[in-house]
Design a protein around this motif. Structure first.
Motif, PDB file in Angstrom:
ATOM      1  N   TYR A  41     -37.921  -1.183 -49.955  1.00 38.05           N
ATOM      2  CA  TYR A  41     -37.644  -0.828 -51.163  1.00 38.05           C
ATOM      3  C   TYR A  41     -36.621  -1.750 -51.848  1.00 38.05           C
ATOM      4  N   TYR A  42     -35.531  -1.854 -51.107  1.00 36.42           N
ATOM      5  CA  TYR A  42     -34.582  -2.872 -51.657  1.00 36.42           C
ATOM      6  C   TYR A  42     -34.733  -4.188 -51.801  1.00 36.42           C
ATOM      7  N   TRP A  43     -35.918  -4.703 -50.717  1.00 33.46           N
ATOM      8  CA  TRP A  43     -35.900  -6.155 -50.846  1.00 33.46           C
ATOM      9  C   TRP A  43     -37.037  -6.371 -52.147  1.00 33.46           C
ATOM     10  N   ALA A  44     -37.874  -5.351 -52.305  1.00 36.44           N
ATOM     11  CA  ALA A  44     -38.778  -5.267 -53.443  1.00 36.44           C
ATOM     12  C   ALA A  44     -38.398  -5.344 -54.716  1.00 36.44           C
ATOM     13  N   THR A  45     -37.340  -4.610 -54.934  1.00 41.20           N
ATOM     14  CA  THR A  45     -36.360  -4.440 -56.128  1.00 41.20           C
ATOM     15  C   THR A  45     -35.126  -5.593 -56.087  1.00 41.20           C
ATOM     16  N   GLU A  46     -35.237  -6.349 -55.228  1.00 43.92           N
ATOM     17  CA  GLU A  46     -34.135  -7.409 -54.906  1.00 43.92           C
ATOM     18  C   GLU A  46     -32.743  -6.711 -55.194  1.00 43.92           C
ATOM     19  N   ALA A  47     -32.719  -5.680 -54.476  1.00 39.02           N
ATOM     20  CA  ALA A  47     -31.276  -4.911 -54.413  1.00 39.02           C
ATOM     21  C   ALA A  47     -30.790  -5.370 -53.295  1.00 39.02           C
ATOM     22  N   LYS A  48     -31.299  -6.058 -52.455  1.00 38.35           N
ATOM     23  CA  LYS A  48     -30.781  -6.568 -50.994  1.00 38.35           C
ATOM     24  C   LYS A  48     -31.587  -7.825 -50.650  1.00 38.35           C
ATOM     25  N   PRO A  49     -31.055  -8.696 -50.127  1.00 33.53           N
ATOM     26  CA  PRO A  49     -31.758 -10.024 -49.887  1.00 33.53           C
ATOM     27  C   PRO A  49     -32.758  -9.622 -48.764  1.00 33.53           C
ATOM     28  N   THR A  50     -33.922 -10.251 -48.782  1.00 32.31           N
ATOM     29  CA  THR A  50     -34.900 -10.220 -47.741  1.00 32.31           C
ATOM     30  C   THR A  50     -34.717 -11.009 -46.453  1.00 32.31           C
ATOM     31  N   PRO A  51     -34.729 -10.400 -45.278  1.00 30.53           N
ATOM     32  CA  PRO A  51     -34.468 -11.384 -44.115  1.00 30.53           C
ATOM     33  C   PRO A  51     -35.485 -12.214 -44.220  1.00 30.53           C
ATOM     34  N   VAL A  52     -35.059 -13.555 -43.494  1.00 32.98           N
ATOM     35  CA  VAL A  52     -36.187 -14.450 -43.314  1.00 32.98           C
ATOM     36  C   VAL A  52     -37.473 -14.181 -42.740  1.00 32.98           C
ATOM     37  N   GLU A  53     -37.523 -13.533 -41.842  1.00 28.84           N
ATOM     38  CA  GLU A  53     -38.682 -13.197 -40.963  1.00 28.84           C
ATOM     39  C   GLU A  53     -39.615 -12.382 -41.862  1.00 28.84           C
ATOM     40  N   PHE A  54     -39.170 -11.717 -42.757  1.00 23.95           N
ATOM     41  CA  PHE A  54     -40.008 -10.825 -43.777  1.00 23.95           C
ATOM     42  C   PHE A  54     -40.263 -11.408 -45.195  1.00 23.95           C
ATOM     43  N   ASP A  55     -39.578 -12.513 -45.324  1.00 28.05           N
ATOM     44  CA  ASP A  55     -39.569 -13.366 -46.739  1.00 28.05           C
ATOM     45  C   ASP A  55     -40.825 -14.063 -46.862  1.00 28.05           C
ATOM     46  N   THR A  56     -42.118 -13.510 -47.091  1.00 27.16           N
ATOM     47  CA  THR A  56     -43.239 -14.204 -47.047  1.00 27.16           C
ATOM     48  C   THR A  56     -43.771 -14.113 -48.177  1.00 27.16           C
ATOM     49  N   ASP A  57     -45.122 -14.659 -48.627  1.00 31.54           N
ATOM     50  CA  ASP A  57     -45.749 -14.675 -49.761  1.00 31.54           C
ATOM     51  C   ASP A  57     -46.023 -13.079 -50.096  1.00 31.54           C
ATOM     52  N   VAL A  58     -46.420 -12.446 -49.187  1.00 28.91           N
ATOM     53  CA  VAL A  58     -46.757 -11.038 -49.234  1.00 28.91           C
ATOM     54  C   VAL A  58     -45.515 -10.429 -49.772  1.00 28.91           C
ATOM     55  N   MET A  59     -44.216 -10.496 -49.361  1.00 30.57           N
ATOM     56  CA  MET A  59     -43.211  -9.991 -50.007  1.00 30.57           C
ATOM     57  C   MET A  59     -42.738 -10.548 -51.343  1.00 30.57           C
ATOM     58  N   ALA A  60     -43.266 -11.716 -51.616  1.00 32.44           N
ATOM     59  CA  ALA A  60     -43.027 -12.317 -53.016  1.00 32.44           C
ATOM     60  C   ALA A  60     -43.993 -11.597 -53.794  1.00 32.44           C
ATOM     61  N   MET A  61     -45.220 -11.147 -53.490  1.00 34.36           N
ATOM     62  CA  MET A  61     -46.176 -10.473 -54.404  1.00 34.36           C
ATOM     63  C   MET A  61     -45.665  -8.756 -54.415  1.00 34.36           C
ATOM     64  N   LEU A  62     -45.040  -8.357 -53.378  1.00 33.86           N
ATOM     65  CA  LEU A  62     -44.548  -7.002 -53.795  1.00 33.86           C
ATOM     66  C   LEU A  62     -43.367  -7.036 -54.447  1.00 33.86           C
TER      67      LEU A  62
END
Length: 88
Positions: A41-62
Motif C-alpha cells: 500500500y505504501y509503495w503503491a501510494t508512494e508513501a515509501k519508496p519501492t524496493p528495487v526487486e519489486f519496482d517493476t512495470d507491474v508496480m508502476a501500473m499499481l
C-alpha cells in the motif's frame, strides 16, 4: 487488517486479463512475497519508496491505478439524498 483491501483486488479485476504471463508472475510475487500488506500500500501510494526487486512495470501500473483511484474518491461526493427525505 489490510490497509485498503479494495486497492489490489480492484487493480486485479481491471488489469489481470490484459497482463502478459511475465507480468502476472511479477504481480503474484508482489502480492505474495512482501511480509506486510501495508508495504504494498505504501509503495503503491508512494508513501515509501519501492524496493528495487519489486519496482517493476507491474508496480508502476499499481501506482498509476492508486493515483487514479484517489482522484475518483476525491471527485465522488457523499450521498446526501437522505437529507432531503420527507420526515416520517
Amino acid at each position: 487488517a489490510h490497509p485498503d483491501p479494495s486497492l489490489s483486488s480492484l487493480f486485479a479485476k481491471e488489469n489481470l486479463a490484459r497482463m502478459s504471463e511475465e507480468q502476472l508472475n511479477r504481480y503474484d510475487r508482489l502480492i505474495n512475497e512482501p511480509s506486510n500488506d501495508w508495504d504494498i500500500y505504501y509503495w503503491a501510494t508512494e508513501a515509501k519508496p519501492t524496493p528495487v526487486e519489486f519496482d517493476t512495470d507491474v508496480m508502476a501500473m499499481l501506482r498509476e491505478f492508486a493515483k487514479n483511484r484517489n482522484r475518483e474518491q476525491r471527485l465522488r461526493q457523499p450521498d446526501l439524498e437522505y437529507l432531503f427525505e420527507p420526515p416520517r
